[in-house]
Design a protein around this motif. Structure first.
Motif, PDB file in Angstrom:
ATOM      1  N   MET A 215      -9.205   3.474   0.402  1.00  0.00           N
ATOM      2  CA  MET A 215      -9.742   3.549  -0.966  1.00  0.00           C
ATOM      3  C   MET A 215      -9.209   2.420  -1.842  1.00  0.00           C
ATOM      4  N   SER A 216      -8.916   1.282  -1.228  1.00  0.00           N
ATOM      5  CA  SER A 216      -8.341   0.173  -2.011  1.00  0.00           C
ATOM      6  C   SER A 216      -8.773  -1.162  -1.412  1.00  0.00           C
ATOM      7  N   THR A 217      -8.008  -2.184  -1.672  1.00  0.00           N
ATOM      8  CA  THR A 217      -8.055  -3.495  -1.014  1.00  0.00           C
ATOM      9  C   THR A 217      -9.305  -4.322  -1.303  1.00  0.00           C
TER      10      THR A 217
ATOM     11  N   PHE B 168      -3.340  -0.328  -8.002  1.00  0.00           N
ATOM     12  CA  PHE B 168      -4.251   0.508  -8.785  1.00  0.00           C
ATOM     13  C   PHE B 168      -5.508   0.776  -7.975  1.00  0.00           C
ATOM     14  N   HIS B 169      -5.983   1.995  -8.093  1.00  0.00           N
ATOM     15  CA  HIS B 169      -7.174   2.400  -7.339  1.00  0.00           C
ATOM     16  C   HIS B 169      -8.289   2.770  -8.308  1.00  0.00           C
ATOM     17  N   TYR B 170      -9.494   2.545  -7.884  1.00  0.00           N
ATOM     18  CA  TYR B 170     -10.691   2.870  -8.667  1.00  0.00           C
ATOM     19  C   TYR B 170     -10.726   4.360  -9.004  1.00  0.00           C
ATOM     20  N   TYR B 171     -10.321   5.191  -8.024  1.00  0.00           N
ATOM     21  CA  TYR B 171     -10.405   6.649  -8.236  1.00  0.00           C
ATOM     22  C   TYR B 171      -9.421   7.154  -9.292  1.00  0.00           C
ATOM     23  N   GLU B 172      -8.440   6.305  -9.655  1.00  0.00           N
ATOM     24  CA  GLU B 172      -7.502   6.715 -10.709  1.00  0.00           C
ATOM     25  C   GLU B 172      -8.192   6.706 -12.073  1.00  0.00           C
TER      26      GLU B 172
ATOM     27  N   SER C   2      -4.070  14.702   4.891  1.00  0.00           N
ATOM     28  CA  SER C   2      -3.298  14.871   3.658  1.00  0.00           C
ATOM     29  C   SER C   2      -2.556  13.582   3.333  1.00  0.00           C
ATOM     30  N   HIS C   3      -2.321  13.379   2.037  1.00  0.00           N
ATOM     31  CA  HIS C   3      -1.601  12.170   1.601  1.00  0.00           C
ATOM     32  C   HIS C   3      -0.150  12.210   2.106  1.00  0.00           C
ATOM     33  N   ASP C   4       0.408  13.436   2.252  1.00  0.00           N
ATOM     34  CA  ASP C   4       1.777  13.560   2.776  1.00  0.00           C
ATOM     35  C   ASP C   4       1.859  12.988   4.187  1.00  0.00           C
TER      36      ASP C   4
ATOM     37  N   THR D 253     -11.745  11.706  -2.466  1.00  0.00           N
ATOM     38  CA  THR D 253     -11.900  12.570  -1.290  1.00  0.00           C
ATOM     39  C   THR D 253     -11.736  11.725  -0.035  1.00  0.00           C
ATOM     40  N   TYR D 254     -11.125  12.293   0.975  1.00  0.00           N
ATOM     41  CA  TYR D 254     -11.181  11.659   2.285  1.00  0.00           C
ATOM     42  C   TYR D 254     -12.610  11.825   2.779  1.00  0.00           C
ATOM     43  N   GLU D 255     -12.981  11.053   3.785  1.00  0.00           N
ATOM     44  CA  GLU D 255     -14.357  11.034   4.265  1.00  0.00           C
ATOM     45  C   GLU D 255     -14.665  12.305   5.063  1.00  0.00           C
TER      46      GLU D 255
ATOM     47  N   GLY E 146       0.798  -1.219   0.000  1.00  0.00           N
ATOM     48  CA  GLY E 146       0.000   0.000   0.000  1.00  0.00           C
ATOM     49  C   GLY E 146       0.832   1.270   0.000  1.00  0.00           C
ATOM     50  N   SER E 147       0.140   2.408   0.071  1.00  0.00           N
ATOM     51  CA  SER E 147       0.786   3.722   0.055  1.00  0.00           C
ATOM     52  C   SER E 147       1.898   3.799   1.090  1.00  0.00           C
ATOM     53  N   GLY E 148       3.084   4.105   0.634  1.00  0.00           N
ATOM     54  CA  GLY E 148       4.220   4.281   1.531  1.00  0.00           C
ATOM     55  C   GLY E 148       4.800   2.972   2.054  1.00  0.00           C
TER      56      GLY E 148
ATOM     57  N   ASN F 105      -2.297  -1.887   3.219  1.00  0.00           N
ATOM     58  CA  ASN F 105      -2.764  -0.545   2.849  1.00  0.00           C
ATOM     59  C   ASN F 105      -2.505   0.437   3.966  1.00  0.00           C
ATOM     60  N   ALA F 106      -2.562   1.699   3.593  1.00  0.00           N
ATOM     61  CA  ALA F 106      -2.577   2.777   4.575  1.00  0.00           C
ATOM     62  C   ALA F 106      -4.050   3.146   4.752  1.00  0.00           C
ATOM     63  N   ALA F 107      -4.510   3.247   5.984  1.00  0.00           N
ATOM     64  CA  ALA F 107      -5.939   3.486   6.215  1.00  0.00           C
ATOM     65  C   ALA F 107      -6.140   4.496   7.335  1.00  0.00           C
TER      66      ALA F 107
END
Ligand code: R1P
Length: 273
Positions: free
Chosen positions: A212-214, A83-87, A247-249, A192-194, A30-32, A113-115
């Motif tokens: 947003m994955s998995t 790959f993510h759906y939002y892409e 933030s994603h950062d 969008t984040y929730e 996952g992310s990072g 994943n990062a959640a």
């Protein structure tokens, strides 16, 4: 070209690049969390752009390559980037690599994943063994004509995350003296984040973490008869819990902080798998 043919062509290309036996364990990082692939010995790295029919990674923190090699003595294939759906990919493209993994001979899949933490007793940096998920994406990768060669029309999801693998992950954490959480992952589409109200709703529905994955990958793995284990890195608390924007950062920053624990845990799990 039929999907079956596309899966075969991807698999054949990957197999041609390998100089060792085929992997039986798959990892989706996952992310990072892609850093884990650097632990793989004698790696064969294949960029997604080289593989026929493979989508391309577009999100930062997702490198976009397959790494095949040995981890704890086991032959693994790791996706450094998913790959993510939002892409903008449809669900079939999002999950295409899982089909290819199955064709390669993968029998067990570790999804990570990062959640965002929904459960208020969680803290950023916690690792959570996924017990189950809630598909809140309003879509399903199996919609459409069922391809019987790939799996059944109505797959059972009563143990979407394999019971034995969950036990094994808990035991691995205990061996390392690592405290881990257990919980339900909610898959949203993003990007969008929730909102705070959505997080409240998801908590009421039984969610402990949100991302947003998995979920699509796990649905397809179950369809394909692959045993799944899932680990979330709680990268931040979801909206409404702390009074600060997301933030994603920040997501990437937190995953960097727990990197060592995450790597240790996954290695211990793979060793006992
Ligand atoms: C948001 O920060 C991104 O991090 C998570 C979310 O799903 C979203 O893509 O990424 P992974 O689920 O790929 O770890």
């Amino acid at each position: 070209m039929s999907v079956l043919k596309q899966i075969q062509e991807s698999e054949q290309y990957i197999t041609q690049q390998l100089n060792a036996s085929k992997p039986t364990i798959g990892l989706i990082l996952g992310s990072g969390l892609g850093i884990l692939a650097e632990e793989i010995e004698n790696p064969v790295t294949i960029s997604y752009s080289e593989i026929p029919h493979f989508p391309q990674s577009t999100v930062s923190g997702h490198k976009g390559q397959l790494v095949v090699g040995k981890l704890q003595g086991k032959q693994v294939v790791a996706m450094q980037g998913r790959f993510h759906y939002y892409e903008g990919y449809d669900m079939q493209h999002v999950t295409f690599p899982v089909r290819v993994m199955k064709q390669l001979g993968v029998e067990k899949l570790l999804v990570t994943n990062a959640a965002g933490g929904i459960n208020e007793s969680f803290d950023p940096g916690d690792l959570m063994i996924i017990q189950d998920h809630i598909n809140n994406m309003g879509d399903n990768p199996l919609i459409g004509k069922n391809i019987d060669e790939l799996g059944p029309r109505f797959p059972d999801m009563s143990e979407a995350y394999d019971r034995e693998l969950r036990k094994l992950a808990e035991a691995a954490a205990a061996d390392l003296n690592l405290s881990v959480r257990k919980g339900v992952y909610v898959g949203n589409t993003g990007p969008t984040y929730e909102t705070a109200s959505e997080v409240k709703m998801l908590r009421t529905l039984g969610g402990d973490a949100v991302g947003m994955s998995t979920v699509p990958e796990v649905i397809v793995a179950n369809h394909a008869g692959i045993d799944v284990l899932g680990i979330s890195c709680i990268s931040n608390m979801a909206a409404g819990i702390l009074d600060q924007p997301l933030s994603h950062d920040e997501v990437i920053e937190t995953t960097e902080k727990v990197r060592q624990q995450f790597i240790q845990l996954v290695k211990q799990i793979i060793q006992t798998m």
